[in-house]
Design an enzyme around this catalytic site. Structure first.
Site, PDB file in Angstrom:
ATOM      1  CG  HIS A 168       1.582   4.573   0.169  1.00 26.63           C
ATOM      2  ND1 HIS A 168       2.081   3.530  -0.571  1.00 26.63           N
ATOM      3  CD2 HIS A 168       0.232   4.541  -0.002  1.00 26.63           C
ATOM      4  CE1 HIS A 168       1.074   2.897  -1.168  1.00 26.63           C
ATOM      5  NE2 HIS A 168      -0.053   3.489  -0.833  1.00 26.63           N
ATOM      6  CB  CYS A 255       5.965  -1.771  -0.006  1.00 30.85           C
ATOM      7  SG  CYS A 255       6.252  -0.014   0.012  1.00 30.85           S
TER       8      CYS A 255
END
Length: 260
Positions: A168, A255
């Site tokens: 990511h 996250c």
């Protein structure tokens, strides 16, 4: 005036489930230990609460091994929330699981309908724009649809590119304040942060780039002493959180929560 990029009154987290051992991973560096992950997660939640923020703690979802990584399901902005469309098929159902909670805290909720995909881990909201990294999980169509939604709310989206082999965009960067970004050298070298103040993580400590600024604290993964020291020298109040188990699933500080 608060800074909506890092001053928050609420957060949403989800406890890891026993099925975490089946979570997705780019490479297998070991099976996560649930007990240790629960202890680390509790420390993370406790740190968020220490700032005075309300933390909504959701129950584990056994049928979704990666559901502890709530950030990928939703983009939370001051004007409203956008439900994402994960690029990993096994994670698509997490969005519907999160939606009732989001509707309970936001009046305005919009949805990425597809066909594109986009995950929250690829989105960095700064003081002046929303940076979205194209990655294995976020494609051009997803970025286009998000741009249409948030432009209604006055936000500008700029598409950037996540380095090859990096899951990511935010695996390699995080926001320290509205104008300051913590980044790996490899990501900063792409020129995507031109005009910002950029602090680099130490060589060999690239995993420290996934930290979060949450009110007065920077929550950073433990075990990266040179980066932690650099942040403290720059005036940041760093709380180190054990991230060894989450890292086995390519997970990090950002996250584990939705912040708004």
């Amino acid at each position: 005036m608060t800074d909506p990029t890092y001053e928050f009154s609420r957060a949403i987290t989800r406890r890891p489930a026993a099925s975490i051992t089946d979570g997705l991973r780019a490479e297998d560096i070991g099976t996560p230990d649930l007990g240790r992950m629960l202890a680390s997660h509790a420390h993370y939640v406790e740190t968020l609460k220490k700032t005075g923020a309300e933390v909504i703690e959701l129950a584990p979802l056994e049928s979704y091994p990666d559901a502890v990584f709530v950030e990928d399901t939703t983009l939370c902005l001051p004007q409203g929330a956008v439900m994402m469309r994960p690029g990993a098929p096994s994670r698509m159902g997490e969005v519907a699981e999160m939606e009732p909670t989001i509707r309970g805290v936001y009046d305005e909720v919009r949805q990425i309908a597809g066909p594109g995909h986009i995950e929250g881990g690829d989105i960095l909201v700064t003081g002046r724009e929303i940076l979205v990294g194209r990655s294995d999980r976020t494609d051009a169509a997803g970025v286009t649809e998000l741009t249409e939604i948030v432009s209604d709310w006055g936000h500008t989206v700029r598409e950037v590119f996540t380095p090859p082999g990096v899951l990511h965009f935010k695996t390699d960067c995080s926001l320290l304040d509205g104008e300051t970004i913590l980044s790996t050298k490899r990501l900063d070298a792409s020129g995507c942060f031109e005009g910002y103040r950029v602090l680099h993580v130490a060589e060999g400590e690239e995993a420290a780039a996934n930290s979060i600024r949450f009110n007065q604290f920077v929550l950073a993964p433990a075990g990266f002493p040179r980066t932690t020291e650099m942040l403290r020298q720059n005036g940041y109040d760093v709380v180190e959180i054990d991230n060894v188990e989450c890292a086995k699933l390519d997970g990090g500080m950002s996250c584990l929560s939705l912040r708004f």
